[in-house]
Design a protein around this motif. Structure first.
Motif, PDB file in Angstrom:
ATOM      1  N   PHE A   1       0.802  -1.216   0.000  1.00 41.28           N
ATOM      2  CA  PHE A   1       0.000   0.000   0.000  1.00 41.28           C
ATOM      3  C   PHE A   1       0.840   1.275   0.000  1.00 41.28           C
ATOM      4  O   PHE A   1       0.304   2.368   0.021  1.00 41.28           O
ATOM      5  CB  PHE A   1      -0.929  -0.004   1.214  1.00 41.28           C
ATOM      6  CG  PHE A   1      -1.822  -1.207   1.261  1.00 41.28           C
ATOM      7  CD1 PHE A   1      -2.821  -1.371   0.318  1.00 41.28           C
ATOM      8  CD2 PHE A   1      -1.630  -2.184   2.219  1.00 41.28           C
ATOM      9  CE1 PHE A   1      -3.630  -2.494   0.344  1.00 41.28           C
ATOM     10  CE2 PHE A   1      -2.437  -3.306   2.259  1.00 41.28           C
ATOM     11  CZ  PHE A   1      -3.441  -3.473   1.309  1.00 41.28           C
ATOM     12  N   GLY A   2       2.164   1.151   0.007  1.00 42.81           N
ATOM     13  CA  GLY A   2       3.041   2.318  -0.028  1.00 42.81           C
ATOM     14  C   GLY A   2       3.438   2.837   1.336  1.00 42.81           C
ATOM     15  O   GLY A   2       4.115   3.858   1.436  1.00 42.81           O
ATOM     16  N   ASN A   3       3.043   2.161   2.401  1.00 45.00           N
ATOM     17  CA  ASN A   3       3.436   2.582   3.746  1.00 45.00           C
ATOM     18  C   ASN A   3       4.878   2.164   3.998  1.00 45.00           C
ATOM     19  O   ASN A   3       5.288   1.065   3.666  1.00 45.00           O
ATOM     20  CB  ASN A   3       2.522   1.947   4.790  1.00 45.00           C
ATOM     21  CG  ASN A   3       1.084   2.364   4.613  1.00 45.00           C
ATOM     22  OD1 ASN A   3       0.809   3.459   4.153  1.00 45.00           O
ATOM     23  ND2 ASN A   3       0.169   1.477   4.955  1.00 45.00           N
ATOM     24  N   THR A   4       5.643   3.055   4.601  1.00 46.82           N
ATOM     25  CA  THR A   4       7.035   2.732   4.921  1.00 46.82           C
ATOM     26  C   THR A   4       7.180   2.464   6.413  1.00 46.82           C
ATOM     27  O   THR A   4       6.469   3.040   7.230  1.00 46.82           O
ATOM     28  CB  THR A   4       7.989   3.885   4.521  1.00 46.82           C
ATOM     29  OG1 THR A   4       7.606   5.059   5.232  1.00 46.82           O
ATOM     30  CG2 THR A   4       7.946   4.143   3.030  1.00 46.82           C
ATOM     31  N   SER A   5       8.098   1.588   6.727  1.00 44.21           N
ATOM     32  CA  SER A   5       8.383   1.295   8.134  1.00 44.21           C
ATOM     33  C   SER A   5       9.856   0.957   8.276  1.00 44.21           C
ATOM     34  O   SER A   5      10.497   0.519   7.334  1.00 44.21           O
ATOM     35  CB  SER A   5       7.523   0.135   8.630  1.00 44.21           C
ATOM     36  OG  SER A   5       7.818  -1.018   7.896  1.00 44.21           O
ATOM     37  N   GLU A   6      10.384   1.208   9.467  1.00 44.76           N
ATOM     38  CA  GLU A   6      11.781   0.877   9.760  1.00 44.76           C
ATOM     39  C   GLU A   6      11.833  -0.440  10.512  1.00 44.76           C
ATOM     40  O   GLU A   6      11.058  -0.670  11.442  1.00 44.76           O
ATOM     41  CB  GLU A   6      12.438   1.966  10.604  1.00 44.76           C
ATOM     42  CG  GLU A   6      12.883   3.151   9.821  1.00 44.76           C
ATOM     43  CD  GLU A   6      13.759   4.082  10.647  1.00 44.76           C
ATOM     44  OE1 GLU A   6      13.894   3.867  11.856  1.00 44.76           O
ATOM     45  OE2 GLU A   6      14.287   5.026  10.064  1.00 44.76           O
TER      46      GLU A   6
END
Length: 103
Positions: free
Chosen positions: A40-45
Protein backbone atom coordinates in the motif's frame (compact mmCIF):
# COMPACT_ATOMS: atom_id res chain seq x y z
CA UNK A 1 63.48 -20.60 17.66
CA UNK A 2 61.60 -18.22 15.36
CA UNK A 3 59.15 -20.89 14.28
CA UNK A 4 58.38 -21.79 17.90
CA UNK A 5 57.31 -18.19 18.59
CA UNK A 6 55.32 -17.86 15.37
CA UNK A 7 52.35 -19.90 16.64
CA UNK A 8 51.86 -17.95 19.91
CA UNK A 9 52.19 -14.62 18.09
CA UNK A 10 49.73 -15.74 15.42
CA UNK A 11 47.37 -16.86 18.16
CA UNK A 12 47.34 -13.48 19.87
CA UNK A 13 46.97 -11.62 16.58
CA UNK A 14 44.06 -13.83 15.55
CA UNK A 15 42.40 -13.40 18.96
CA UNK A 16 42.66 -9.62 18.61
CA UNK A 17 41.34 -9.78 15.04
CA UNK A 18 38.46 -11.96 16.21
CA UNK A 19 37.56 -9.49 18.94
CA UNK A 20 37.67 -6.53 16.53
CA UNK A 21 35.50 -8.29 13.97
CA UNK A 22 32.98 -9.40 16.61
CA UNK A 23 32.80 -5.86 17.99
CA UNK A 24 32.26 -4.43 14.50
CA UNK A 25 29.57 -7.03 13.78
CA UNK A 26 27.83 -6.14 17.04
CA UNK A 27 27.88 -2.42 16.26
CA UNK A 28 26.59 -2.97 12.72
CA UNK A 29 23.83 -5.26 13.96
CA UNK A 30 22.65 -2.80 16.60
CA UNK A 31 22.81 0.35 14.46
CA UNK A 32 21.48 -1.03 11.17
CA UNK A 33 17.99 0.04 10.11
CA UNK A 34 16.10 -0.98 6.99
CA UNK A 35 13.21 0.94 5.52
CA UNK A 36 10.64 -1.18 3.77
CA UNK A 37 7.51 -0.41 1.81
CA UNK A 38 4.47 -2.59 1.83
CA UNK A 39 1.99 -3.08 -1.00
CA UNK A 40 0.00 0.00 0.00
CA UNK A 41 3.04 2.32 -0.03
CA UNK A 42 3.44 2.58 3.75
CA UNK A 43 7.03 2.73 4.92
CA UNK A 44 8.38 1.30 8.13
CA UNK A 45 11.78 0.88 9.76
CA UNK A 46 12.97 -2.56 10.77
CA UNK A 47 15.73 -2.95 13.38
CA UNK A 48 17.28 -5.95 15.06
CA UNK A 49 14.72 -5.63 17.85
CA UNK A 50 11.91 -6.47 15.44
CA UNK A 51 13.27 -9.86 14.41
CA UNK A 52 13.67 -12.37 17.22
CA UNK A 53 16.49 -14.32 15.56
CA UNK A 54 18.65 -11.18 15.47
CA UNK A 55 18.48 -11.01 19.25
CA UNK A 56 20.12 -14.43 19.40
CA UNK A 57 22.76 -13.30 16.93
CA UNK A 58 23.45 -10.28 19.13
CA UNK A 59 23.73 -12.51 22.21
CA UNK A 60 26.13 -14.83 20.39
CA UNK A 61 28.24 -11.87 19.31
CA UNK A 62 28.43 -10.46 22.84
CA UNK A 63 29.31 -13.89 24.28
CA UNK A 64 31.98 -14.26 21.60
CA UNK A 65 33.46 -10.87 22.55
CA UNK A 66 33.54 -11.83 26.23
CA UNK A 67 35.13 -15.22 25.48
CA UNK A 68 37.78 -13.60 23.28
CA UNK A 69 38.55 -11.02 25.97
CA UNK A 70 39.07 -13.85 28.44
CA UNK A 71 41.41 -15.66 26.02
CA UNK A 72 43.62 -12.67 25.12
CA UNK A 73 45.51 -12.53 28.48
CA UNK A 74 46.29 -16.25 28.19
CA UNK A 75 47.66 -15.68 24.68
CA UNK A 76 49.77 -12.75 25.92
CA UNK A 77 51.15 -14.92 28.72
CA UNK A 78 52.00 -17.63 26.16
CA UNK A 79 53.89 -15.10 24.00
CA UNK A 80 55.72 -13.56 26.96
CA UNK A 81 56.84 -16.77 28.68
CA UNK A 82 56.83 -19.29 25.79
CA UNK A 83 54.81 -21.70 27.90
CA UNK A 84 51.13 -22.31 28.38
CA UNK A 85 49.46 -21.42 31.65
CA UNK A 86 48.31 -24.83 32.86
CA UNK A 87 46.90 -25.33 36.32
CA UNK A 88 45.65 -28.86 37.01
CA UNK A 89 44.88 -29.32 33.31
CA UNK A 90 42.13 -26.71 33.57
CA UNK A 91 43.20 -24.40 30.73
CA UNK A 92 43.40 -27.02 27.96
CA UNK A 93 39.86 -28.13 28.85
CA UNK A 94 38.75 -24.49 28.88
CA UNK A 95 40.31 -23.98 25.43
CA UNK A 96 38.79 -27.17 24.03
CA UNK A 97 35.25 -26.72 25.31
CA UNK A 98 35.24 -22.96 24.85
CA UNK A 99 36.20 -23.24 21.20
CA UNK A 100 33.43 -25.80 20.68
CA UNK A 101 30.83 -23.53 22.24
CA UNK A 102 31.92 -20.22 20.68
CA UNK A 103 30.59 -19.27 17.30
Amino acid sequence: MASSRAIPIATILLRILTFILLAVATVVLVTDKVKSKDVFGNTSEITFKDIRAYRYVLAASVIGCAYTLIQIPFAVYWVATSKRMIHNDCLPNFDFYGDKVSI
